[in-house]
Design a protein around this motif. Structure first.
Motif, mmCIF file in Angstrom:
data_model
loop_
_atom_site.group_PDB
_atom_site.id
_atom_site.type_symbol
_atom_site.label_atom_id
_atom_site.label_comp_id
_atom_site.label_asym_id
_atom_site.label_seq_id
_atom_site.Cartn_x
_atom_site.Cartn_y
_atom_site.Cartn_z
ATOM 1 N N ASN A 53 0.827 -1.202 0.000
ATOM 2 C CA ASN A 53 0.000 0.000 0.000
ATOM 3 C C ASN A 53 0.865 1.258 0.000
ATOM 4 O O ASN A 53 0.820 2.074 0.916
ATOM 5 N N VAL A 112 2.317 4.416 -2.662
ATOM 6 C CA VAL A 112 2.305 5.092 -3.955
ATOM 7 C C VAL A 112 3.535 5.989 -4.015
ATOM 8 O O VAL A 112 3.839 6.706 -3.058
ATOM 9 N N THR A 145 -0.309 10.368 3.406
ATOM 10 C CA THR A 145 -1.086 9.290 2.791
ATOM 11 C C THR A 145 -2.128 9.837 1.814
ATOM 12 O O THR A 145 -2.490 11.018 1.868
ATOM 13 N N TYR A 180 -3.074 4.618 1.222
ATOM 14 C CA TYR A 180 -1.724 4.348 0.714
ATOM 15 C C TYR A 180 -0.744 5.341 1.320
ATOM 16 O O TYR A 180 -1.032 6.536 1.420
#
Length: 391
Positions: free
Chosen positions: A27, A29, A61, A69
């Motif tokens: 999770n 990015v 996040t 993420y």
């Protein structure tokens, strides 16, 4: 038997922990930070990269389709060089970033644009102001105003101040410097002003006495010299040492306190530039909160102060990079996907209230902004003069 059971249970527990850890790691990015950390534009690039670090701490996040993420920054150095910029862009693509923010320096942005477009990775520039950055590149966006606008703003300012004769000094081969100089010349002459001499210098040049001797002979009342924060203090100092008293003018790169410090406060006195942002503007709660928070963050670590130029003054490109980071996060959440194509499509419809004002994009990916700040150096510091808005 009990010992064997305990071993099995321990193994299963370890496997569960490893699985949970893997899921958490999944999770993530990645957002690329594409900046010149070294080279001629290293000072500005380091300031933008540091603003990205702060933005990431404030907003660590994003939520994509109901899943949270962690945003991980992938920082690369394009070394203020067009060839190196392509290599740095290729690394970000191979690292699997979902979006990119930066770069300081239009030339590197223009050079890397095709790499990002081919990989379908959207990039959001902070302070790269040359029109060619987004023209013909559907995957490059930016949150700043453009050189045609700030060139016109500075030309109008000079003419309104009663300046009729201007010398223009630009860097040969530099897209930002040459482009902004051309836009200034076009507008100033349209207004009826006279450009009495146009001079160019080479990248990494440090001795400007020959150029400035020509400027002195031209009897220019002002000097428009869009250039890097490395070159600016050299130009100012050498001009004053030659007895040139003309007002120095420039674009957004000169809104940086390191120029005043390196040129000397007395020599920099009266210098005027356009900029995207002024930390003294308290008209927006978003801006006020950013200024207070960023100054506190900078002062919490002496290395941050050093990277910022030795003080806690907030320059326009740092504020813009903070906005670019948040716009990237907004687009990822709006897209509901980590796919670059989906994020690019989401960017086209973004409406964000940023530190540097409201941010929306036109059909070229350029921020729809119509206002610039004009600042002047007085008493060794920048002082707000006025805002200029396109009618």
């Amino acid at each position: 038997m009990k010992k064997r059971l305990a071993t099995v249970v321990a193994a299963l527990s370890l496997a569960a922990m490893m699985t949970a850890g893997a899921a958490a790691d999944d999770n993530v990015v990645k957002i690329g930070v594409f900046e010149p950390l070294t080279g001629e534009n290293g000072g500005g690039g380091v300031q933008e990269a540091q603003a990205a670090e702060y933005a990431n701490e404030i907003r660590p996040t994003v939520t994509v389709d109901g899943v949270e993420y962690k945003v991980e920054l992938d920082v690369v150095d394009n070394k203020s060089d067009k060839t190196e910029a392509v290599t740095a862009a290729q690394k970000l693509v191979s690292d699997g970033v979902s979006a990119v923010i930066g770069t300081y320096g239009s030339g590197c942005a223009i050079a890397a644009g095709p790499t990002f477009a081919e990989a379908k990775v959207p990039a959001i520039g902070a302070s790269c102001t040359n029109p060619q950055v987004t023209l013909g590149c559907d995957y490059y966006f930016r949150v700043c105003f453009l050189d045609p606008f700030q060139g016109s703003v500075m030309a109008q300012y000079a003419y309104d101040e009663g300046i009729t004769k201007v010398a223009v000094i630009s860097q040969l081969g530099d897209d930002y410097s040459a482009g902004l100089a051309n836009f200034f010349v076009k507008k100033f002459t349209e207004l009826g002003g006279q450009v009495v001499t146009e001079q160019q210098f080479q990248t990494n040049q440090s001795d400007f006495k020959a150029i400035l001797t020509e400027v002195k002979a031209s009897e220019a009342e002002a000097i428009f010299a869009p250039s890097s924060i490395t070159t600016a203090p050299l130009l100012i100092k050498q001009a004053r040492e030659l007895g040139i008293e003309a007002t120095f003018m420039a674009g957004d790169t000169w809104y940086n306190s390191t120029i005043i410090e390196n040129a000397g406060a007395d020599y920099a006195e009266g210098m005027v530039c356009s900029t995207f942002f002024d930390e003294a503007d308290t008209s927006s709660e978003v801006t006020s909160n950013f200024v207070a928070g960023y100054k506190e963050w900078l002062n919490a670590d002496s290395s941050r102060i050093e990277k910022n130029g030795g003080n806690d003054a907030i320059v326009g490109n740092s504020a813009l990079l903070f906005d670019a980071y948040n716009v990237a996060c907004d687009a990822i959440e709006a897209a509901g996907s980590l796919d670059g194509e989906a994020i690019k499509e989401a960017l086209a419809g973004i409406e964000s209230e940023g530190v540097t004002g409201k941010i929306t994009f036109d059909e070229n990916g350029d921020a729809e902004k119509d206002t610039a700040y004009i600042d002047i150096v007085e008493g060794g510091a920048f002082k707000f003069l006025k805002t200029v808005t396109v009618q």
